[in-house]
Motif scaffolding. Sequence first.
Motif, PDB file in Angstrom:
ATOM      1  N   GLU A   1       0.829  -1.208   0.000  1.00 38.75           N
ATOM      2  CA  GLU A   1       0.000   0.000   0.000  1.00 38.75           C
ATOM      3  C   GLU A   1       0.864   1.260   0.000  1.00 38.75           C
ATOM      4  O   GLU A   1       0.579   2.233  -0.709  1.00 38.75           O
ATOM      5  N   VAL A   2       1.935   1.242   0.817  1.00 38.46           N
ATOM      6  CA  VAL A   2       2.816   2.412   0.892  1.00 38.46           C
ATOM      7  C   VAL A   2       3.523   2.645  -0.437  1.00 38.46           C
ATOM      8  O   VAL A   2       3.550   3.756  -0.970  1.00 38.46           O
ATOM      9  N   LEU A   3       4.089   1.585  -1.001  1.00 40.98           N
ATOM     10  CA  LEU A   3       4.868   1.730  -2.232  1.00 40.98           C
ATOM     11  C   LEU A   3       4.002   2.125  -3.430  1.00 40.98           C
ATOM     12  O   LEU A   3       4.488   2.729  -4.388  1.00 40.98           O
ATOM     13  N   SER A   4       2.718   1.797  -3.368  1.00 37.88           N
ATOM     14  CA  SER A   4       1.823   2.148  -4.472  1.00 37.88           C
ATOM     15  C   SER A   4       1.217   3.535  -4.311  1.00 37.88           C
ATOM     16  O   SER A   4       0.484   3.998  -5.185  1.00 37.88           O
ATOM     17  N   SER A   5       1.525   4.208  -3.192  1.00 36.43           N
ATOM     18  CA  SER A   5       0.960   5.528  -2.929  1.00 36.43           C
ATOM     19  C   SER A   5       1.758   6.603  -3.663  1.00 36.43           C
ATOM     20  O   SER A   5       2.978   6.718  -3.493  1.00 36.43           O
ATOM     21  N   ALA A   6       1.066   7.417  -4.463  1.00 33.20           N
ATOM     22  CA  ALA A   6       1.735   8.510  -5.179  1.00 33.20           C
ATOM     23  C   ALA A   6       2.249   9.565  -4.206  1.00 33.20           C
ATOM     24  O   ALA A   6       3.313  10.165  -4.432  1.00 33.20           O
ATOM     25  N   ASN A   7       1.511   9.797  -3.118  1.00 33.61           N
ATOM     26  CA  ASN A   7       1.945  10.785  -2.118  1.00 33.61           C
ATOM     27  C   ASN A   7       3.241  10.341  -1.438  1.00 33.61           C
ATOM     28  O   ASN A   7       4.132  11.157  -1.183  1.00 33.61           O
ATOM     29  N   PHE A   8       3.335   9.053  -1.145  1.00 35.12           N
ATOM     30  CA  PHE A   8       4.559   8.534  -0.518  1.00 35.12           C
ATOM     31  C   PHE A   8       5.741   8.682  -1.462  1.00 35.12           C
ATOM     32  O   PHE A   8       6.827   9.110  -1.052  1.00 35.12           O
ATOM     33  N   ARG A   9       5.553   8.335  -2.732  1.00 31.70           N
ATOM     34  CA  ARG A   9       6.653   8.441  -3.696  1.00 31.70           C
ATOM     35  C   ARG A   9       7.094   9.888  -3.874  1.00 31.70           C
ATOM     36  O   ARG A   9       8.293  10.179  -3.973  1.00 31.70           O
ATOM     37  N   ALA A  10       6.134  10.809  -3.891  1.00 39.76           N
ATOM     38  CA  ALA A  10       6.480  12.226  -4.027  1.00 39.76           C
ATOM     39  C   ALA A  10       7.248  12.723  -2.815  1.00 39.76           C
ATOM     40  O   ALA A  10       8.248  13.444  -2.944  1.00 39.76           O
ATOM     41  N   ALA A  11       6.805  12.326  -1.609  1.00 40.79           N
ATOM     42  CA  ALA A  11       7.486  12.747  -0.383  1.00 40.79           C
ATOM     43  C   ALA A  11       8.889  12.147  -0.311  1.00 40.79           C
ATOM     44  O   ALA A  11       9.849  12.820   0.084  1.00 40.79           O
ATOM     45  N   ALA A  12       9.013  10.871  -0.697  1.00 39.85           N
ATOM     46  CA  ALA A  12      10.325  10.223  -0.668  1.00 39.85           C
ATOM     47  C   ALA A  12      11.274  10.883  -1.671  1.00 39.85           C
ATOM     48  O   ALA A  12      12.459  11.089  -1.374  1.00 39.85           O
ATOM     49  N   THR A  13      10.758  11.227  -2.839  1.00 40.14           N
ATOM     50  CA  THR A  13      11.583  11.902  -3.846  1.00 40.14           C
ATOM     51  C   THR A  13      12.059  13.255  -3.347  1.00 40.14           C
ATOM     52  O   THR A  13      13.237  13.614  -3.497  1.00 40.14           O
ATOM     53  N   ASN A  14      11.149  14.024  -2.737  1.00 39.80           N
ATOM     54  CA  ASN A  14      11.534  15.325  -2.179  1.00 39.80           C
ATOM     55  C   ASN A  14      12.615  15.175  -1.131  1.00 39.80           C
ATOM     56  O   ASN A  14      13.595  15.935  -1.105  1.00 39.80           O
ATOM     57  N   SER A  15      12.449  14.212  -0.239  1.00 45.12           N
ATOM     58  CA  SER A  15      13.428  14.003   0.830  1.00 45.12           C
ATOM     59  C   SER A  15      14.792  13.642   0.262  1.00 45.12           C
ATOM     60  O   SER A  15      15.823  14.151   0.719  1.00 45.12           O
ATOM     61  N   LEU A  16      14.815  12.763  -0.738  1.00 45.27           N
ATOM     62  CA  LEU A  16      16.089  12.345  -1.323  1.00 45.27           C
ATOM     63  C   LEU A  16      16.768  13.495  -2.062  1.00 45.27           C
ATOM     64  O   LEU A  16      17.985  13.682  -1.949  1.00 45.27           O
ATOM     65  N   VAL A  17      15.992  14.274  -2.805  1.00 46.02           N
ATOM     66  CA  VAL A  17      16.571  15.414  -3.537  1.00 46.02           C
ATOM     67  C   VAL A  17      17.159  16.430  -2.562  1.00 46.02           C
ATOM     68  O   VAL A  17      18.291  16.911  -2.741  1.00 46.02           O
ATOM     69  N   ILE A  18      16.402  16.757  -1.527  1.00 45.66           N
ATOM     70  CA  ILE A  18      16.867  17.735  -0.535  1.00 45.66           C
ATOM     71  C   ILE A  18      18.109  17.221   0.186  1.00 45.66           C
ATOM     72  O   ILE A  18      19.097  17.945   0.356  1.00 45.66           O
ATOM     73  N   ALA A  19      18.062  15.954   0.620  1.00 50.12           N
ATOM     74  CA  ALA A  19      19.179  15.395   1.381  1.00 50.12           C
ATOM     75  C   ALA A  19      20.444  15.301   0.532  1.00 50.12           C
ATOM     76  O   ALA A  19      21.539  15.632   1.004  1.00 50.12           O
ATOM     77  N   LEU A  20      20.319  14.862  -0.715  1.00 48.91           N
ATOM     78  CA  LEU A  20      21.494  14.744  -1.582  1.00 48.91           C
ATOM     79  C   LEU A  20      22.094  16.114  -1.886  1.00 48.91           C
ATOM     80  O   LEU A  20      23.322  16.293  -1.826  1.00 48.91           O
ATOM     81  N   ALA A  21      21.239  17.086  -2.209  1.00 41.68           N
ATOM     82  CA  ALA A  21      21.738  18.429  -2.526  1.00 41.68           C
ATOM     83  C   ALA A  21      22.367  19.087  -1.301  1.00 41.68           C
ATOM     84  O   ALA A  21      23.475  19.640  -1.375  1.00 41.68           O
ATOM     85  N   ALA A  22      21.670  19.025  -0.165  1.00 45.67           N
ATOM     86  CA  ALA A  22      22.180  19.665   1.049  1.00 45.67           C
ATOM     87  C   ALA A  22      23.472  19.004   1.514  1.00 45.67           C
ATOM     88  O   ALA A  22      24.435  19.694   1.890  1.00 45.67           O
ATOM     89  N   ALA A  23      23.514  17.677   1.498  1.00 41.96           N
ATOM     90  CA  ALA A  23      24.720  16.975   1.943  1.00 41.96           C
ATOM     91  C   ALA A  23      25.892  17.253   1.012  1.00 41.96           C
ATOM     92  O   ALA A  23      27.031  17.427   1.468  1.00 41.96           O
ATOM     93  N   GLY A  24      25.633  17.304  -0.304  1.00 41.50           N
ATOM     94  CA  GLY A  24      26.704  17.580  -1.246  1.00 41.50           C
ATOM     95  C   GLY A  24      27.294  18.972  -1.062  1.00 41.50           C
ATOM     96  O   GLY A  24      28.517  19.138  -0.981  1.00 41.50           O
ATOM     97  N   ILE A  25      26.425  19.979  -0.989  1.00 42.20           N
ATOM     98  CA  ILE A  25      26.899  21.351  -0.805  1.00 42.20           C
ATOM     99  C   ILE A  25      27.592  21.504   0.544  1.00 42.20           C
ATOM    100  O   ILE A  25      28.660  22.124   0.649  1.00 42.20           O
ATOM    101  N   ALA A  26      26.985  20.938   1.591  1.00 38.99           N
ATOM    102  CA  ALA A  26      27.565  21.053   2.932  1.00 38.99           C
ATOM    103  C   ALA A  26      28.934  20.383   3.010  1.00 38.99           C
ATOM    104  O   ALA A  26      29.848  20.908   3.658  1.00 38.99           O
ATOM    105  N   THR A  27      29.096  19.240   2.355  1.00 37.81           N
ATOM    106  CA  THR A  27      30.376  18.530   2.399  1.00 37.81           C
ATOM    107  C   THR A  27      31.471  19.319   1.690  1.00 37.81           C
ATOM    108  O   THR A  27      32.606  19.403   2.177  1.00 37.81           O
ATOM    109  N   VAL A  28      31.144  19.921   0.547  1.00 37.05           N
ATOM    110  CA  VAL A  28      32.130  20.742  -0.176  1.00 37.05           C
ATOM    111  C   VAL A  28      32.548  21.938   0.681  1.00 37.05           C
ATOM    112  O   VAL A  28      33.746  22.223   0.839  1.00 37.05           O
TER     113      VAL A  28
END
Length: 209
Positions: A1-28
Amino acid sequence: EVLSSANFRAAATNSLVIALAAAGIATVLATMAALGFRGRKLGGARLMMPFLSFPLVIPEIVTAVATLIFFISIGVPLGLVGLIAAHTVFCIPVAFLTVKARLDSMDESIERAASDLYATPLKGFYYVTLPLLWPAVMSGFLLAFIVSLDDFIISLFLAGPSSTTLPIYMFCMIRLGVTPAVNAISVVILVLSLAVVGIAALINRFNRI
């Protein structure tokens, strides 16, 4: 049910994009700061060090409110850009402390030997310093990534309608009652967090030369 939820996929995508961008910039930025502090007696350096650790010791609610007021005053819209900027700020100390600890333990004579062999500062950094430093850089990136991914309070204040993160999505679900879907998302986040921290710990084992 969770994996088939469009809201869950959108939230997970947002979290991953934010975390990858923030961690990359912060590490540099953290790596540049650590290299700047190394081997130099900068004026006011003792005062600057505590400031770099402020995001770790100040309550997140204070940081969130202050950041929200600041963004509103300069006209930054709520959403992914603001979240990435805010997450970058409080991820910098995590990466900085990891990289600086590695730099402090490195033998500077290796870099001096490269210089004696006519290596330019850029080549010395690329062929000597960076290979010795990369485990700490990767470890700092992973720790900053998981700190950003798991953040809730700052994200709650700065997220826009289309930038809901996974912790905020969970919070909205819990308000309607704890369901098996909430438990499933909790397991996903817990397993991912443990995996990232475990990988960071394994990489950190290569920090001893």
